[in-house]
Design a protein around this motif. Sequence first.
Motif, short mmCIF file in Angstrom:
data_model
loop_
_atom_site.label_atom_id
_atom_site.label_comp_id
_atom_site.label_asym_id
_atom_site.label_seq_id
_atom_site.Cartn_x
_atom_site.Cartn_y
_atom_site.Cartn_z
N GLU A 58 0.84 -1.20 0.00
CA GLU A 58 0.00 0.00 0.00
C GLU A 58 0.87 1.25 0.00
N LYS A 59 1.93 1.16 0.80
CA LYS A 59 2.82 2.31 0.91
C LYS A 59 3.46 2.60 -0.45
N ALA A 60 3.92 1.51 -1.08
CA ALA A 60 4.57 1.69 -2.38
C ALA A 60 3.60 2.29 -3.39
N ALA A 61 2.37 1.79 -3.37
CA ALA A 61 1.36 2.30 -4.30
C ALA A 61 1.08 3.77 -4.02
N LYS A 62 1.01 4.09 -2.73
CA LYS A 62 0.75 5.48 -2.35
C LYS A 62 1.86 6.40 -2.86
N ASP A 63 3.08 5.97 -2.62
CA ASP A 63 4.21 6.79 -3.06
C ASP A 63 4.23 6.95 -4.57
N TYR A 64 3.95 5.84 -5.23
CA TYR A 64 3.96 5.89 -6.69
C TYR A 64 2.88 6.84 -7.21
N ASN A 65 1.71 6.71 -6.63
CA ASN A 65 0.62 7.58 -7.06
C ASN A 65 0.96 9.05 -6.80
N GLN A 66 1.58 9.28 -5.66
CA GLN A 66 1.94 10.65 -5.32
C GLN A 66 2.91 11.20 -6.35
N LYS A 67 3.89 10.38 -6.70
CA LYS A 67 4.88 10.83 -7.67
C LYS A 67 4.23 11.05 -9.05
N LEU A 68 3.31 10.18 -9.37
CA LEU A 68 2.63 10.34 -10.67
C LEU A 68 1.87 11.65 -10.71
N LYS A 69 1.18 11.92 -9.61
CA LYS A 69 0.42 13.17 -9.56
C LYS A 69 1.34 14.37 -9.69
N GLU A 70 2.49 14.26 -9.05
CA GLU A 70 3.45 15.36 -9.14
C GLU A 70 3.95 15.51 -10.56
N LYS A 71 4.21 14.36 -11.18
CA LYS A 71 4.81 14.39 -12.51
C LYS A 71 3.85 15.00 -13.53
N PHE A 72 2.59 14.64 -13.43
CA PHE A 72 1.64 15.09 -14.44
C PHE A 72 0.76 16.24 -13.95
N GLN A 73 1.25 16.95 -12.93
CA GLN A 73 0.38 17.97 -12.34
C GLN A 73 0.08 19.12 -13.29
N TYR A 74 0.88 19.27 -14.33
CA TYR A 74 0.66 20.41 -15.22
C TYR A 74 -0.29 20.07 -16.36
N HIS A 75 -0.64 18.82 -16.49
CA HIS A 75 -1.54 18.44 -17.57
C HIS A 75 -2.95 18.90 -17.24
N PRO A 76 -3.60 19.51 -18.23
CA PRO A 76 -4.84 20.22 -17.92
C PRO A 76 -5.92 19.40 -17.24
N HIS A 77 -6.12 18.18 -17.72
CA HIS A 77 -7.19 17.38 -17.12
C HIS A 77 -6.90 17.07 -15.66
N ILE A 78 -5.66 16.64 -15.46
CA ILE A 78 -5.27 16.26 -14.10
C ILE A 78 -5.30 17.48 -13.19
N LYS A 79 -4.82 18.58 -13.72
CA LYS A 79 -4.83 19.80 -12.93
C LYS A 79 -6.25 20.16 -12.51
N ARG A 80 -7.12 20.07 -13.45
CA ARG A 80 -8.50 20.46 -13.19
C ARG A 80 -9.12 19.57 -12.11
N ILE A 81 -8.88 18.28 -12.24
CA ILE A 81 -9.47 17.36 -11.26
C ILE A 81 -8.85 17.56 -9.89
N ALA A 82 -7.52 17.72 -9.88
CA ALA A 82 -6.85 17.85 -8.59
C ALA A 82 -7.23 19.14 -7.88
N ARG A 83 -7.55 20.12 -8.67
CA ARG A 83 -7.83 21.43 -8.08
C ARG A 83 -9.27 21.57 -7.64
N HIS A 84 -10.11 20.77 -8.14
CA HIS A 84 -11.53 20.97 -7.92
C HIS A 84 -11.92 20.79 -6.47
N ARG A 85 -12.59 21.78 -5.90
CA ARG A 85 -13.09 21.67 -4.53
C ARG A 85 -14.52 22.21 -4.50
N HIS A 86 -15.28 21.59 -3.66
CA HIS A 86 -16.61 22.15 -3.46
C HIS A 86 -16.53 23.24 -2.40
#
Lengths: 771, 445
Positions: free
Chosen positions: B367-395
């Motif tokens: 789980e830890k490895a998956a978490k770290d990997y996902n975190q790094k992926l999010k960091e890596k692709f944080q500038y891509h518009p779709h990902i940015k939009r989803i990550a930024r969205h808050r109610h």
Amino acid sequence: MKAIRAAESLLTLSQQDELVDLPNYPLSASEDEGDNDRERKHEKLLEAINSLDGKNSFRYKLAERSEASLKVSEFNVSSEGSGEKLVLADLLEPVKTSSSLTTVKKQLKRVKSKKTLELPLNKEEVEQIHREVAFNKTSQTLSKWDPIVLKNRQAEQLVFPLEKEQSAFVPIEHVFSSWKARTPLEHEIFNLLHKNKQPVTDPLLTPMEQASLKAMSLEEAKMRRAELQRARALQSYYEARARREKKIKSKKYHKIVKKGKAKKALKEFEQLRKVNPTAALEELEKIEKARMMERMSLKHQNSGKWAKSKAIMAKYDLEARQAMQEQLAKNKELTQKLQVVSESEEEGGAEDEETLVPDVVNEVQMDANGPNPWMLRSCNSDSKEDENQVDSEQLPEPVAQEFSESEEDERPMAEEETLLKEFEERRALRKRSELKQDAEPMGRQETKDSSSQEVLSEVRALAQRLNKGNLQSRKRRVTSAGTVLQVQTEESAPEEEEPILLQRPERVQTLEELEELSKEECSQKRELPRSMLQREWTERNPNNQPDAPKGKKKKEQMINLQNLLTTKTPSVKSLEVPTIEELEDEEERVQKQMIKEAFAGDDVIKDFLKEKREAVEANKPKDVDLTLPGWGEWGGLGLKPSAKKRRRFLIKAPEGPPRKDKNLPNVIINEKRNIHAAAHQVRVLPYPFTHYQQFERTIQTPIGSTWNTQRAFQKLTTPKVVTKPGHIIKPIKAEDVGYRSSSRSDISIVQSNQKQLSGHHKKQLKKRSIE
Amino acid sequence: MKVKMLSRNPDNYVRETKLDLQRVPRNYDPTLHPFEVPREYVRALNATKLERVFAKPFLASLDGHRDGVNCLAKHPKSLATVLSGACDGEVRIWNLTKRKCIRTIQAHEGFVRGICTRFCGTSFFTVGDDKTVKQWKMDGPGCGEEEEPLHTILGKTVYTGIDHHWKDPAFATCGQQVDIWDEQRTNPICSMTWGYDSISSVKFNPIETFLLGSCASDRNIVLYDMRQATPLKKVILDMRTNTICWNPMEAFIFTAANEDYNLYTFDMRALDTPLMVHMDHVSAVLDVDYSPTGKEFVSASFDKSIRIFPIDRSRSREVYHTKRMQHVICVKWTSDSKYIMCGSDEMNIRLWKANASEKLGVLTSREKAAKDYNQKLKEKFQYHPHIKRIARHRHLPKSIYSQIQEQRIMKEARRRKELNRRKHSKPGSVPIVSEKKKHVVAVVK
């Protein structure tokens, strides 16, 4: 020194002169005495003149005010009464002579040269200065954190809490001293240790061990080393030799070596028998055991993978044939029953010497040249068709033995070939027997098989074609064999009853087996009665010994056959029916035809080219036609503007850049911007990157474990901040990062400062009160 | 004949225990994997979506106070213990694991203005509107004993805040002036003042412990040196600063929560320009607290929300709100940096996860490895518009949302006006002032 003194005195003199000169206006009374009256008068005159001015009157007033204190104070020197001010020089008058007070004079001089003190700054300004100084000091002390802060900000990974729990290293003696043995086992161990004087500290060697370590002298050590070296050299030499020998490819050489070995073994055995019969018996038992093993495992009966592969090749490969032969021989050798020996052991020494040794030797030979009618026949059949008839005639006749022997001496390889052929034939035979010699069901089965054999490899197909030529003859042969079989089955009935008929035991037995085979698969069961039979037979007519191995061989072959049967039947079956191949071909053709018909309309290449042409056309910039029909000429249905006009008003589109797929015939590259893809693409270069290539590179390096090794994956995915759950993270401390924190506590400093301050305050207050 | 055989070392494919993963030999040759980037992109997208799906930060609400919660304090030695002071003078001690109040003290009359724990965790101090400073034992009274403070100091003026020294038995109060007290004495060992306005909060620097920061209602932030018993410097901002908080990992950094909806991070050696202006709140920021890792801080605002800011970003990474949460008055980040507590007007203390989508409890290594990997992926692709939009969205609640829109319009109008003014006046007469400098009025030495 004298010179210095003189200089000093001179200096002082000059200073005194200056001092005297300075206050020229109000002269002291003591000096007046030495002056004349004229001067005094002049002075008085000057005073009178001065008194005319207003300022001077004020000065006098001041002087008057000072008159208030008349009494002589021991702290102050007053010059009252004279109306003149006391000057420093007056006081120094007595000092003039004494040279011991030069330092005092110097100090006085310095005091005199100083200017007056400036007014103190107001409170706000003072405080501001204090603050500025304090601020500079504080920011300096804070600046020591700069490198640490920078390091932590740039760190690849920070693990909190920062302070490391220092594992306490306790020397082992301490641990031992505090620990006491409680259980009996521990006591025992301790006793043992104490008995051996086992030390607990670092060099964990008992005195005994130490002594033994020291014991080996230098010479001894050298000798031992030399010995070891020699042994190692020898070993390597033998190894090299063994390797070399192993590499020798010559078969002859190996044969010779083997023979030599066998001879040697035999000799040894004989010797052993003479010297030590019990040991020889043991050896014999060993051989017996090997035989049993062989019989159980059937290791050398051409049933293994290797043997099967060889059997395929045997027809074309001489070597393979030989190898198979050898294996069979080996099997034979191993399975050779050594009963005679045991009997002979019981009976007496002289006889079995004769029987035993030649027995083995002979048998091998017999085995190789065995008067095998089957082989003979097949050998002949292989040569040509016309011999077939001879075959059938020869088959039942054991007379051919001598002839076959002579023949086989000439060409030993041919025998193996015949062997193989035999196998095939027998398979066919067995099939027949299974199908009760019915031609029709067999044919059916074959068709079935052929259909199942569609997947056969091409090699096999080739082999089939090659074999086709022989097929006819073989068929005939098979049929003849069938007839023979029938005859033999009739013969087989009295066989068991009459041992005399056992002159050709091999055939009878095989026939029996064939019948049995159809009923049961288990070969071991079969073997049992066979061996019993054999025993019987050997007991009955021991003279017939040369025949016995043959019979065995037959059996072995039969077992072999069975093994081979399980895998090989389909190919063999297909071999026998040539018409099926044609059928297959036809089927293939039909299949092809069908596929062709099904995809008749599809010309993929043509379609693709067309598509590409269309794409190119669609992407070409279009010309703009601005002609207006009916403008300047007649217009209407069916009328077209003139070519000239059209040419004039046609705006030709500029040639676009060449297409990327211009030189790639099999590709269409879409040069339009894909809106759907664009939604997923980064439009602006994000902040920390300075060039798009940098950014692309970071995106293109994968970090997942799918594309990286486990180690790399772990390294790539290390989180920036790691916190341990349930651990309190305290603020960073100077000690944690190797700085020395101030030992004094802040509060003590404040208090000491406070005291100083308060002292200062008190002084100030006092001063004020005095004023 | 030499026979070459295929042979495999069982170490390469046999796992040591059955709990291990099966070893799958892979060829990592990049030419064999032409679609790395698209595949990772999809993974990143999924990770981002999952993060949003699992973002459930609210853990618990501790209710029991009978008036708005005015101040919070962490226990220095126990993660589970939290102290809170209410507007009716009541102090409560909570157990976070049980989510229950374990002790209630009627400490003051009127507000409990400030509360702080001693560094050893054996006692705590409160100041109230009744001009007293009281020291209490952390453990409750025995059976039959009355709840009484260890010490009570009667002051002349109202104290509005208190903070304890990180190492020494000294504490600082603020009100008319900043007083530094020895725990053993009833008089302050020194009192420092600069200007004549009331000081709303005082905070000790956790690293260089002799440093103090205070903020007064005449819009200034003053720094003091306790050892030299003198103020150091003063910076005057546009509007009043409500409180400050020092970074626990960087000695010279502090953040000020301002009335003008912004937070300002200063380097105390260069007060004329803040390092970063953090803006996202739509109303006055009332409290701020650093994460113990020093990488982020949380701010509580009058706009009924709390926000989490990375220290190097001007925009918040997270906003927490609930329907029932009113004006948030105080906020604290727990010392294991996993949770956030906030006390608000409507008498509740709320417990939040600091990382909204984090899984609580013990993680397995996978789980830890998956978490770290996902975190790094999010960091890596944080500038891509779709990902940015989803990550930024808050109610956001409607009120905050509309206020954000409104303020955006106002800001745009101001910008336009300035542009116009610059356009129509003499070149150079309307200088361009950066956002950072705009809010600092003066630095007083």
